[in-house]
Write a protein that holds these residues in place. Structure first.
Motif, short mmCIF file in Angstrom:
data_model
loop_
_atom_site.label_atom_id
_atom_site.label_comp_id
_atom_site.label_asym_id
_atom_site.label_seq_id
_atom_site.Cartn_x
_atom_site.Cartn_y
_atom_site.Cartn_z
N GLU A 1 0.08 1.61 8.77
CA GLU A 1 -0.21 0.49 7.88
C GLU A 1 0.40 0.64 6.49
O GLU A 1 0.44 -0.32 5.72
CB GLU A 1 -1.72 0.29 7.76
CG GLU A 1 -2.34 -0.17 9.07
CD GLU A 1 -1.69 -1.44 9.62
OE1 GLU A 1 -1.48 -2.40 8.83
OE2 GLU A 1 -1.37 -1.47 10.81
N ALA A 2 0.89 1.81 6.14
CA ALA A 2 1.39 2.06 4.78
C ALA A 2 2.76 1.42 4.57
O ALA A 2 3.60 1.41 5.47
CB ALA A 2 1.49 3.56 4.53
N GLY B 1 -2.37 0.00 -9.68
CA GLY B 1 -2.46 -1.41 -10.06
C GLY B 1 -1.38 -2.26 -9.41
O GLY B 1 -1.58 -3.43 -9.15
N LYS B 2 -0.21 -1.67 -9.16
CA LYS B 2 0.87 -2.37 -8.46
C LYS B 2 0.75 -2.20 -6.95
O LYS B 2 1.24 -3.01 -6.18
CB LYS B 2 2.23 -1.84 -8.92
CG LYS B 2 2.57 -2.19 -10.37
CD LYS B 2 3.80 -1.46 -10.85
CE LYS B 2 5.06 -1.94 -10.20
NZ LYS B 2 6.27 -1.28 -10.76
N TYR B 3 0.12 -1.09 -6.55
CA TYR B 3 -0.05 -0.76 -5.14
C TYR B 3 -1.49 -0.34 -4.89
O TYR B 3 -2.13 0.25 -5.77
CB TYR B 3 0.86 0.41 -4.73
CG TYR B 3 2.33 0.09 -4.72
CD1 TYR B 3 2.96 -0.35 -3.56
CD2 TYR B 3 3.09 0.22 -5.88
CE1 TYR B 3 4.31 -0.64 -3.55
CE2 TYR B 3 4.44 -0.09 -5.88
CZ TYR B 3 5.04 -0.52 -4.71
OH TYR B 3 6.38 -0.81 -4.71
N GLU B 4 -1.98 -0.61 -3.71
CA GLU B 4 -3.24 -0.05 -3.26
C GLU B 4 -2.94 1.36 -2.75
O GLU B 4 -2.07 1.54 -1.89
CB GLU B 4 -3.83 -0.90 -2.15
CG GLU B 4 -5.14 -0.38 -1.62
CD GLU B 4 -5.64 -1.23 -0.48
OE1 GLU B 4 -6.27 -0.66 0.43
OE2 GLU B 4 -5.40 -2.45 -0.47
N ILE B 5 -3.63 2.36 -3.26
CA ILE B 5 -3.34 3.76 -2.91
C ILE B 5 -4.48 4.32 -2.06
O ILE B 5 -5.64 4.29 -2.46
CB ILE B 5 -3.14 4.61 -4.17
CG1 ILE B 5 -1.96 4.07 -4.99
CG2 ILE B 5 -2.92 6.08 -3.81
CD1 ILE B 5 -1.81 4.67 -6.37
N THR B 6 -4.12 4.80 -0.89
CA THR B 6 -5.06 5.46 0.01
C THR B 6 -4.68 6.93 0.10
O THR B 6 -3.55 7.25 0.45
CB THR B 6 -5.01 4.83 1.42
OG1 THR B 6 -5.33 3.44 1.32
CG2 THR B 6 -5.98 5.53 2.36
N SER C 1 0.81 -1.21 0.00
CA SER C 1 0.00 0.00 0.00
C SER C 1 0.84 1.27 0.00
O SER C 1 1.94 1.31 0.56
CB SER C 1 -0.92 0.01 1.22
OG SER C 1 -0.14 0.09 2.40
N ILE C 2 0.29 2.29 -0.64
CA ILE C 2 0.86 3.64 -0.62
C ILE C 2 -0.12 4.53 0.10
O ILE C 2 -1.32 4.55 -0.21
CB ILE C 2 1.09 4.18 -2.05
CG1 ILE C 2 2.18 3.38 -2.76
CG2 ILE C 2 1.44 5.67 -2.02
CD1 ILE C 2 2.40 3.80 -4.21
N LEU C 3 0.37 5.28 1.06
CA LEU C 3 -0.41 6.33 1.71
C LEU C 3 -0.04 7.64 1.03
O LEU C 3 1.12 8.06 1.07
CB LEU C 3 -0.09 6.40 3.20
CG LEU C 3 -0.72 7.58 3.95
CD1 LEU C 3 -2.24 7.52 3.89
CD2 LEU C 3 -0.22 7.62 5.38
N ALA D 1 9.80 7.06 1.78
CA ALA D 1 8.83 8.13 1.58
C ALA D 1 9.27 8.99 0.41
O ALA D 1 10.47 9.04 0.08
CB ALA D 1 8.70 8.99 2.83
N ILE D 2 8.30 9.66 -0.20
CA ILE D 2 8.58 10.58 -1.29
C ILE D 2 7.86 11.89 -0.97
O ILE D 2 6.69 11.88 -0.60
CB ILE D 2 8.10 10.04 -2.66
CG1 ILE D 2 8.75 8.69 -2.97
CG2 ILE D 2 8.43 11.02 -3.77
CD1 ILE D 2 7.97 7.52 -2.52
N PHE D 3 8.58 12.99 -1.13
CA PHE D 3 8.02 14.32 -0.89
C PHE D 3 8.04 15.09 -2.20
O PHE D 3 9.10 15.28 -2.80
CB PHE D 3 8.84 15.05 0.18
CG PHE D 3 8.48 16.49 0.36
CD1 PHE D 3 7.17 16.90 0.51
CD2 PHE D 3 9.47 17.46 0.41
CE1 PHE D 3 6.84 18.24 0.69
CE2 PHE D 3 9.17 18.80 0.60
CZ PHE D 3 7.84 19.18 0.73
N PHE D 4 6.85 15.52 -2.66
CA PHE D 4 6.72 16.33 -3.86
C PHE D 4 6.42 17.76 -3.46
O PHE D 4 5.58 18.01 -2.59
CB PHE D 4 5.58 15.82 -4.75
CG PHE D 4 5.88 14.51 -5.40
CD1 PHE D 4 6.63 14.46 -6.57
CD2 PHE D 4 5.44 13.33 -4.84
CE1 PHE D 4 6.92 13.25 -7.18
CE2 PHE D 4 5.73 12.10 -5.44
CZ PHE D 4 6.47 12.06 -6.61
N SER D 5 7.12 18.72 -4.11
CA SER D 5 6.91 20.12 -3.79
C SER D 5 7.24 21.00 -4.98
O SER D 5 8.04 20.63 -5.84
CB SER D 5 7.79 20.51 -2.59
OG SER D 5 7.46 21.79 -2.12
#
Length: 195
Positions: free
Chosen positions: A75-76, A31-36, A3-5, A125-129
């Motif tokens: 849970e992520a 499709g590769k990950y469940e995204i919440t 999963s991805i949070l 983790a990934i941070f987009f800005s």
């Protein structure tokens, strides 16, 4: 499925250039990950909310809704946070989200030597800005606290690696904003290929 949070801290909603980058990254992994997706724009804890949270934590009662954000975070497998660059970090509402997920005894604790130990599953983790000026180099570099701050908090919560993807110089007169955004979106797509 892992999963991805996705913590959406983009205060401008769907008009956000930061959100554009994050959504492109997530689209590559759909499709590769469940995204919440959660709203990363929270209200800060006030005195009464903090008293309630402290009382429940002392009882080990983690089922209360006050801990919903923290439990979701735990849970992520991967955490993605998107937020614009404001005053050296990001909007205060995103800081309030971080306050919601940093719960001693639930998302992290301290070892006997005083070092923090994170309890979540996520190790990356990934941070987009997006940024109006240039902060990755030059005289403004010392004023960029966003990535460093998140890296520190995420390490405390057990995340060992934080990637940062930024689009910079978007408010500099004469810059080709379309080209800058295209390059940032391409970087997001390439990063998605590493998962």
């Amino acid at each position: 499925m892992k999963s991805i949070l996705f913590v959406n801290g983009c205060i401008r909603g769907e008009e956000s250039r930061t959100l554009l980058m994050a959504r492109r990254f997530l689209d590559c992994l759909r499709g590769k990950y469940e995204i919440t997706e959660v709203n990363g724009l929270c209200l800060p804890l006030d005195r009464e909310a903090l008293k309630k949270r402290d009382r429940l934590a002392a009882q080990g009662n983690w089922d209360d809704p006050v801990f919903d954000e923290a439990r979701t975070f735990l849970e992520a497998d991967i955490v993605v946070l998107a937020a614009p660059f404001w005053e050296g970090t990001f909007p205060a509402a995103v800081h309030a989200y971080i306050e919601q997920i940093c719960v001693t005894g639930l998302t992290f604790g301290y070892r006997e030597d005083g070092t923090a130990e994170g309890y979540g599953k996520a190790k990356r983790a990934i941070f987009f800005s997006t940024r109006g000026g240039i902060y990755s180099e030059g005289p403004n570099k010392k004023d960029d606290h966003a990535g460093k701050f998140l890296d520190s908090v995420f390490r405390m919560l057990g995340i060992q690696r934080t990637d940062v993807v930024t689009a910079e110089g978007l408010d500099i007169i004469g810059n080709d904003v379309g080209l800058i955004m295209d390059q940032a979106v391409r970087e997001a797509e390439l990063l998605a290929g590493t998962f």
